[in-house]
Design an enzyme around this catalytic site. Structure first.
Site, PDB file in Angstrom:
ATOM      1  N   SER A 113       0.863  -1.197   0.000  1.00  0.00           N
ATOM      2  CA  SER A 113       0.000   0.000   0.000  1.00  0.00           C
ATOM      3  C   SER A 113       0.889   1.232   0.000  1.00  0.00           C
ATOM      4  O   SER A 113       2.040   1.171   0.451  1.00  0.00           O
ATOM      5  CB  SER A 113      -0.856  -0.008   1.268  1.00  0.00           C
ATOM      6  OG  SER A 113      -1.517   1.230   1.417  1.00  0.00           O
ATOM      7  N   TYR A 121      -1.736  -1.002  10.492  1.00  0.00           N
ATOM      8  CA  TYR A 121      -1.900  -1.310   9.067  1.00  0.00           C
ATOM      9  C   TYR A 121      -0.730  -0.734   8.259  1.00  0.00           C
ATOM     10  O   TYR A 121      -0.082  -1.451   7.484  1.00  0.00           O
ATOM     11  CB  TYR A 121      -3.226  -0.757   8.540  1.00  0.00           C
ATOM     12  CG  TYR A 121      -3.402  -1.001   7.057  1.00  0.00           C
ATOM     13  CD1 TYR A 121      -3.681  -2.275   6.579  1.00  0.00           C
ATOM     14  CD2 TYR A 121      -3.258   0.029   6.128  1.00  0.00           C
ATOM     15  CE1 TYR A 121      -3.816  -2.515   5.212  1.00  0.00           C
ATOM     16  CE2 TYR A 121      -3.400  -0.203   4.763  1.00  0.00           C
ATOM     17  CZ  TYR A 121      -3.675  -1.480   4.314  1.00  0.00           C
ATOM     18  OH  TYR A 121      -3.795  -1.718   2.963  1.00  0.00           O
TER      19      TYR A 121
HETATM   20  N1  LIG Z   1      -8.729  -0.984  -1.186  1.00  0.00           N
HETATM   21  C1  LIG Z   1      -7.769  -0.154  -0.825  1.00  0.00           C
HETATM   22  O1  LIG Z   1      -7.968   1.078  -0.673  1.00  0.00           O
HETATM   23  C2  LIG Z   1      -6.371  -0.678  -0.639  1.00  0.00           C
HETATM   24  C3  LIG Z   1      -5.317   0.240  -0.737  1.00  0.00           C
HETATM   25  C4  LIG Z   1      -4.022  -0.225  -0.582  1.00  0.00           C
HETATM   26  C5  LIG Z   1      -3.776  -1.573  -0.376  1.00  0.00           C
HETATM   27  N2  LIG Z   1      -4.826  -2.449  -0.286  1.00  0.00           N
HETATM   28  C6  LIG Z   1      -4.523  -3.868  -0.066  1.00  0.00           C
HETATM   29  O2  LIG Z   1      -5.039  -4.598  -1.159  1.00  0.00           O
HETATM   30  C7  LIG Z   1      -5.221  -5.959  -0.775  1.00  0.00           C
HETATM   31  C8  LIG Z   1      -6.558  -6.453  -1.304  1.00  0.00           C
HETATM   32  O3  LIG Z   1      -7.592  -5.751  -0.651  1.00  0.00           O
HETATM   33  P1  LIG Z   1      -8.885  -5.209  -1.403  1.00  0.00           P
HETATM   34  O4  LIG Z   1      -8.777  -3.743  -1.443  1.00  0.00           O
HETATM   35  O5  LIG Z   1      -9.113  -5.942  -2.659  1.00  0.00           O
HETATM   36  O6  LIG Z   1      -9.988  -5.523  -0.291  1.00  0.00           O
HETATM   37  P2  LIG Z   1     -11.081  -6.657  -0.175  1.00  0.00           P
HETATM   38  O7  LIG Z   1     -12.058  -6.538  -1.286  1.00  0.00           O
HETATM   39  O8  LIG Z   1     -11.588  -6.537   1.230  1.00  0.00           O
HETATM   40  O9  LIG Z   1     -10.283  -8.028  -0.346  1.00  0.00           O
HETATM   41  C9  LIG Z   1      -9.574  -8.647   0.703  1.00  0.00           C
HETATM   42  C10 LIG Z   1      -9.419 -10.108   0.366  1.00  0.00           C
HETATM   43  O10 LIG Z   1      -8.671 -10.741   1.416  1.00  0.00           O
HETATM   44  C11 LIG Z   1      -9.347 -11.929   1.823  1.00  0.00           C
HETATM   45  N3  LIG Z   1      -9.107 -12.225   3.225  1.00  0.00           N
HETATM   46  C12 LIG Z   1      -9.334 -11.406   4.286  1.00  0.00           C
HETATM   47  N4  LIG Z   1      -9.015 -12.052   5.425  1.00  0.00           N
HETATM   48  C13 LIG Z   1      -8.578 -13.298   5.066  1.00  0.00           C
HETATM   49  C14 LIG Z   1      -8.114 -14.423   5.790  1.00  0.00           C
HETATM   50  N5  LIG Z   1      -8.008 -14.415   7.128  1.00  0.00           N
HETATM   51  N6  LIG Z   1      -7.752 -15.545   5.097  1.00  0.00           N
HETATM   52  C15 LIG Z   1      -7.858 -15.580   3.758  1.00  0.00           C
HETATM   53  N7  LIG Z   1      -8.271 -14.533   3.015  1.00  0.00           N
HETATM   54  C16 LIG Z   1      -8.629 -13.409   3.668  1.00  0.00           C
HETATM   55  C17 LIG Z   1     -10.830 -11.601   1.593  1.00  0.00           C
HETATM   56  O11 LIG Z   1     -11.585 -12.794   1.402  1.00  0.00           O
HETATM   57  P3  LIG Z   1     -12.504 -13.528   2.489  1.00  0.00           P
HETATM   58  O12 LIG Z   1     -13.202 -12.464   3.274  1.00  0.00           O
HETATM   59  O13 LIG Z   1     -13.412 -14.360   1.641  1.00  0.00           O
HETATM   60  O14 LIG Z   1     -11.561 -14.359   3.292  1.00  0.00           O
HETATM   61  C18 LIG Z   1     -10.755 -10.829   0.281  1.00  0.00           C
HETATM   62  O15 LIG Z   1     -10.745 -11.726  -0.801  1.00  0.00           O
HETATM   63  C19 LIG Z   1      -5.089  -5.976   0.740  1.00  0.00           C
HETATM   64  O16 LIG Z   1      -3.832  -6.504   1.066  1.00  0.00           O
HETATM   65  C20 LIG Z   1      -5.177  -4.513   1.138  1.00  0.00           C
HETATM   66  O17 LIG Z   1      -4.476  -4.246   2.318  1.00  0.00           O
HETATM   67  C21 LIG Z   1      -6.109  -2.036  -0.431  1.00  0.00           C
END
Ligand SMILES: NC(=O)c1ccc[n+]([C@@H]2O[C@H](COP(=O)([O-])OP(=O)(O)OC[C@H]3O[C@@H](n4cnc5c(N)ncnc54)[C@H](OP(=O)(O)O)[C@@H]3O)[C@@H](O)[C@H]2O)c1
Length: 247
Positions: A134, A147
């Site tokens: 991130s 985080y």
């Molecule tokens: N969206 C943003 O603004 C943003 C910005 C910078 C970085 N990121 C990073 O991008 C990555 C993806 O996030 P996203 O934005 O796509 O959010 P998201 O839609 O909430 O996706 C998160 C994914 O992680 C999985 N997950 C969560 N806890 C888990 C666990 N204990 N075991 C296995 N899988 C798990 C969730 O699936 P289940 O709930 O089905 O397990 C989901 O598929 C993350 O690492 C996040 O920190 C996001």
């Protein structure tokens, strides 16, 4: 040997989009990992490439071994490892639930390190490791302390890994998005999204392009690139005081 991709956190957001993008890469299988089985099944039904579903909680290191055991069959060669599963919690460190914050460290750091470790020996020579960090990983962030620190780990770990793996022909890249429209903010802030937010698919497409170009980090968006360049040249003391005003 079957050529595969492993994508963690594939049941929504960027993980889902990574799977869609890799559907045209002539892979034999895509291994999709997350807890919500029904969403993984839905994703598998939408992809042309054969999928293997791992409906596991990645913070359970015993469950993680299911992936390792499958790899140990020695039938597979990993072309893409995408460590994308992760979550954030916004709020003051001392008032947020401790167990939830420790669970965040377990997922964002521990699980990512574990999956990376057991996958490396099965990576193909031109393999790509894409670790979703991130922009928060470049800054200490008030009210996002654990985080942002967890993502700083991912950036530094991945950049070091890129150096270690270069002689093996494997590239590692840290993807550093700004705010992206996914389920992330449902978890981090009970759905309160920033006004300024990027589309997931654009971040994912750029990450795959940047990985191919063997870049160290992938940052999507003009504004984010400006912020990151400024962050790079700003003394830490000033960065910390700016962060105090940001959230
Ligand atoms: N969206 C943003 O603004 C943003 C910005 C910078 C970085 N990121 C990073 O991008 C990555 C993806 O996030 P996203 O934005 O796509 O959010 P998201 O839609 O909430 O996706 C998160 C994914 O992680 C999985 N997950 C969560 N806890 C888990 C666990 N204990 N075991 C296995 N899988 C798990 C969730 O699936 P289940 O709930 O089905 O397990 C989901 O598929 C993350 O690492 C996040 O920190 C996001």
């Amino acid at each position: 040997m079957k050529k595969i991709a492993i994508i963690t956190g594939a049941s929504s957001g960027m993980g889902w989009d990574f799977a869609k993008e890799l559907d045209n890469k002539n892979l034999d299988e895509i291994w999709i990992v997350a807890r919500r089985k029904e969403l993984l099944e839905k994703l598998a039904s939408e992809l042309k490439t054969r999928c293997k579903i791992f409906d596991i909680d990645l913070t359970d290191s015993e469950k993680n071994k299911k992936i390792e055991l499958e790899l140990e069959k020695k039938e597979y060669e990993i072309k893409y490892l995408i460590n994308n599963a992760g979550f954030g919690l916004m709020g003051e460190f001392s008032t947020l639930n401790l167990n939830k914050q420790l669970n965040m460290i377990d997922l964002n750091i521990r699980a990512l390190v574990q999956v990376t470790y057991f996958s490396i020996k099965f990576m193909s020579k031109s393999g790509e490791i894409i670790q979703v960090a991130s922009t928060a990983g470049f800054l200490p962030m008030k009210n996002f302390a654990v985080y942002a620190a967890s993502k700083a780990f991912v950036v530094n770990f991945t950049n070091a890994l890129a150096l270690e793996l270069k002689p093996k022909g494997i590239h590692a890249i840290a993807v550093c998005p700004g705010p992206v429209k996914t389920e992330f903010f449902d978890v981090a802030t009970n759905g309160k999204e920033p006004v300024f937010i990027y589309e997931s698919i654009k971040v994912v497409k750029k990450a795959l392009k940047d990985s191919k170009k063997a870049k160290l980090n992938s940052i999507y968006g003009f504004l984010m690139n400006v912020v990151m360049t400024l962050a790079h040249f700003t003394p830490r003391r000033i960065k910390v005081s700016l962060s105090a005003k940001s959230l």
